[in-house]
Enzyme design. Structure first.
Site, PDB file in Angstrom:
ATOM      1  N   THR A  31       1.634   2.840  10.483  1.00  0.00           N
ATOM      2  CA  THR A  31       1.971   1.415  10.506  1.00  0.00           C
ATOM      3  C   THR A  31       3.206   1.168   9.645  1.00  0.00           C
ATOM      4  O   THR A  31       3.410   1.852   8.639  1.00  0.00           O
ATOM      5  CB  THR A  31       0.767   0.602   9.962  1.00  0.00           C
ATOM      6  OG1 THR A  31      -0.333   0.795  10.854  1.00  0.00           O
ATOM      7  CG2 THR A  31       1.073  -0.875   9.874  1.00  0.00           C
ATOM      8  N   GLY A  32       4.004   0.160  10.036  1.00  0.00           N
ATOM      9  CA  GLY A  32       5.201  -0.176   9.264  1.00  0.00           C
ATOM     10  C   GLY A  32       6.447   0.000  10.110  1.00  0.00           C
ATOM     11  O   GLY A  32       6.367   0.448  11.270  1.00  0.00           O
ATOM     12  N   ASP A  86       3.240   8.893   9.820  1.00  0.00           N
ATOM     13  CA  ASP A  86       3.170   7.568   9.194  1.00  0.00           C
ATOM     14  C   ASP A  86       4.302   7.432   8.177  1.00  0.00           C
ATOM     15  O   ASP A  86       4.863   8.433   7.713  1.00  0.00           O
ATOM     16  CB  ASP A  86       1.805   7.423   8.487  1.00  0.00           C
ATOM     17  CG  ASP A  86       1.419   5.970   8.241  1.00  0.00           C
ATOM     18  OD1 ASP A  86       2.264   5.078   8.420  1.00  0.00           O
ATOM     19  OD2 ASP A  86       0.248   5.734   7.863  1.00  0.00           O
ATOM     20  N   GLY A  87       4.619   6.207   7.831  1.00  0.00           N
ATOM     21  CA  GLY A  87       5.612   5.944   6.798  1.00  0.00           C
ATOM     22  C   GLY A  87       4.975   5.976   5.412  1.00  0.00           C
ATOM     23  O   GLY A  87       3.804   6.311   5.258  1.00  0.00           O
ATOM     24  N   ALA A  88       5.768   5.621   4.394  1.00  0.00           N
ATOM     25  CA  ALA A  88       5.239   5.523   3.029  1.00  0.00           C
ATOM     26  C   ALA A  88       6.133   4.570   2.250  1.00  0.00           C
ATOM     27  O   ALA A  88       7.299   4.354   2.612  1.00  0.00           O
ATOM     28  CB  ALA A  88       5.218   6.895   2.363  1.00  0.00           C
ATOM     29  N   LYS A  99       1.105   4.101  -0.442  1.00  0.00           N
ATOM     30  CA  LYS A  99       1.154   3.442   0.850  1.00  0.00           C
ATOM     31  C   LYS A  99       0.412   2.112   0.771  1.00  0.00           C
ATOM     32  O   LYS A  99      -0.282   1.843  -0.186  1.00  0.00           O
ATOM     33  CB  LYS A  99       0.495   4.323   1.927  1.00  0.00           C
ATOM     34  CG  LYS A  99       1.392   5.487   2.346  1.00  0.00           C
ATOM     35  CD  LYS A  99       0.803   6.309   3.494  1.00  0.00           C
ATOM     36  CE  LYS A  99       0.406   5.522   4.685  1.00  0.00           C
ATOM     37  NZ  LYS A  99       1.480   4.688   5.284  1.00  0.00           N
ATOM     38  N   GLY A 102       2.398  -2.315   4.029  1.00  0.00           N
ATOM     39  CA  GLY A 102       2.168  -3.038   5.288  1.00  0.00           C
ATOM     40  C   GLY A 102       0.718  -3.450   5.463  1.00  0.00           C
ATOM     41  O   GLY A 102       0.344  -3.974   6.515  1.00  0.00           O
ATOM     42  N   GLU A 108      -5.084   3.773   7.533  1.00  0.00           N
ATOM     43  CA  GLU A 108      -4.114   4.878   7.461  1.00  0.00           C
ATOM     44  C   GLU A 108      -4.738   6.088   6.770  1.00  0.00           C
ATOM     45  O   GLU A 108      -4.539   7.231   7.200  1.00  0.00           O
ATOM     46  CB  GLU A 108      -2.866   4.431   6.689  1.00  0.00           C
ATOM     47  CG  GLU A 108      -2.015   3.437   7.471  1.00  0.00           C
ATOM     48  CD  GLU A 108      -0.894   2.824   6.656  1.00  0.00           C
ATOM     49  OE1 GLU A 108       0.083   2.388   7.269  1.00  0.00           O
ATOM     50  OE2 GLU A 108      -0.996   2.761   5.419  1.00  0.00           O
ATOM     51  N   LYS A 126      12.913   6.070  -0.557  1.00  0.00           N
ATOM     52  CA  LYS A 126      11.483   6.087  -0.909  1.00  0.00           C
ATOM     53  C   LYS A 126      11.127   7.249  -1.851  1.00  0.00           C
ATOM     54  O   LYS A 126       9.996   7.344  -2.311  1.00  0.00           O
ATOM     55  CB  LYS A 126      10.636   6.199   0.360  1.00  0.00           C
ATOM     56  CG  LYS A 126      10.937   5.172   1.443  1.00  0.00           C
ATOM     57  CD  LYS A 126      10.242   3.890   1.165  1.00  0.00           C
ATOM     58  CE  LYS A 126      10.415   2.833   2.232  1.00  0.00           C
ATOM     59  NZ  LYS A 126       9.696   3.077   3.464  1.00  0.00           N
TER      60      LYS A 126
END
Ligand code: 5RP
Length: 236
Positions: A31-32, A86-88, A99, A102, A108, A126
């Site tokens: 997500t994000g 996934d993002g971070a 994380k 979002g 997650e 990041k």
């Protein structure tokens, strides 16, 4: 030389992670904004015929994937996944993450823990030496929220961590609710010298559903920078 935007670096990291996806894989979709690039790029591959089966980590991502006609399943139907992307909000050299910016940290973490591998995709901003510049999201049950918050504050102070604890709100000022119906406290503790200790102590507080420290879950980080994508960890 023109420096690419953060968004372009996120997309490039997503593109590189996508190159590790192969037919038949069961994927977790993060997500994000960075994860949204990945889902978008994956959608294009699915249109070309790539066969994958995916679990989304949020209703937002589920809706995006559905629009792109990416085949979706649930962890109840498919409890083991090959790879989550996934993002971070932050990562360090030991692949430890913060994380939850979002608001999807619980799903997650559940999805990442059900996956053999987790690839994080992020732009170079990041990367940190020590976690904590980004306020740590802590997801708590709505029942007894003030008591849980006090617990968290005392625990943090006992570990030498001070700073504001802010209940996340929507643009209209209403309390932010996660997909699971919980509150999020954004804890601006600053540098977190012992993330493992904080992680285990937070989880032990009744009322804490989960927190945004992801430790021992990421297997690689794809870092989009001005000179291309650098990989930390094992992306095999
Ligand atoms: C959502 C997250 C996101 O992965 C994190 O906030 C990074 O978001 P973005 O890719 O938009 O910078 O943890 O809960």
């Amino acid at each position: 030389m023109t420096i690419p935007s953060a968004d372009a670096m996120k997309r490039e990291a997503a593109q590189q992670a996508l190159s590790r996806v192969s037919a038949g894989m069961r994927l977790g979709l993060g997500t994000g904004s960075t994860a949204a690039h990945f889902v978008d790029l994956l959608g294009a591959r699915v249109r070309e015929g790539l066969d994958v089966l995916c679990v989304a980590t949020s209703e937002r991502t589920r809706a995006q994937a559905k629009t792109l006609r990416i085949p979706l399943t649930t962890l109840d139907e498919t409890p083991e996944l090959d790879l989550t992307i996934d993002g971070a909000d932050e990562f360090d050299a030991n692949l430890r993450l913060i994380k939850g910016g979002g608001g999807a940290l619980l799903r997650e973490k559940i999805v990442a823990a059900a996956s053999k591998k987790m690839f994080v995709i992020a732009d170079a901003t990041k990367e940190v030496q020590t976690l904590g510049a980004f306020p740590l999201p802590v997801e708590i049950d709505c029942f007894g929220a003030r008591a849980t918050r006090l617990h968290i504050e005392r625990l943090a102070n006992g570990l030498g961590l001070f700073g504001s604890i802010v209940e996340r709100a929507t643009a209209s000022g209403a309390p932010y609710l996660t997909d699971g119906g919980h509150y999020i406290l954004d804890c601006a503790f600053g540098v977190i010298p012992a993330p493992e200790l904080l992680a285990s102590r937070l989880r032990a507080i009744p009322g804490v559903v989960d927190h945004g420290l992801f430790i021992g879950l990421a297997t690689a980080v794809f870092i989009g920078g001005p000179d291309g994508v650098r990989i930390l960890g094992d992306a095999a």
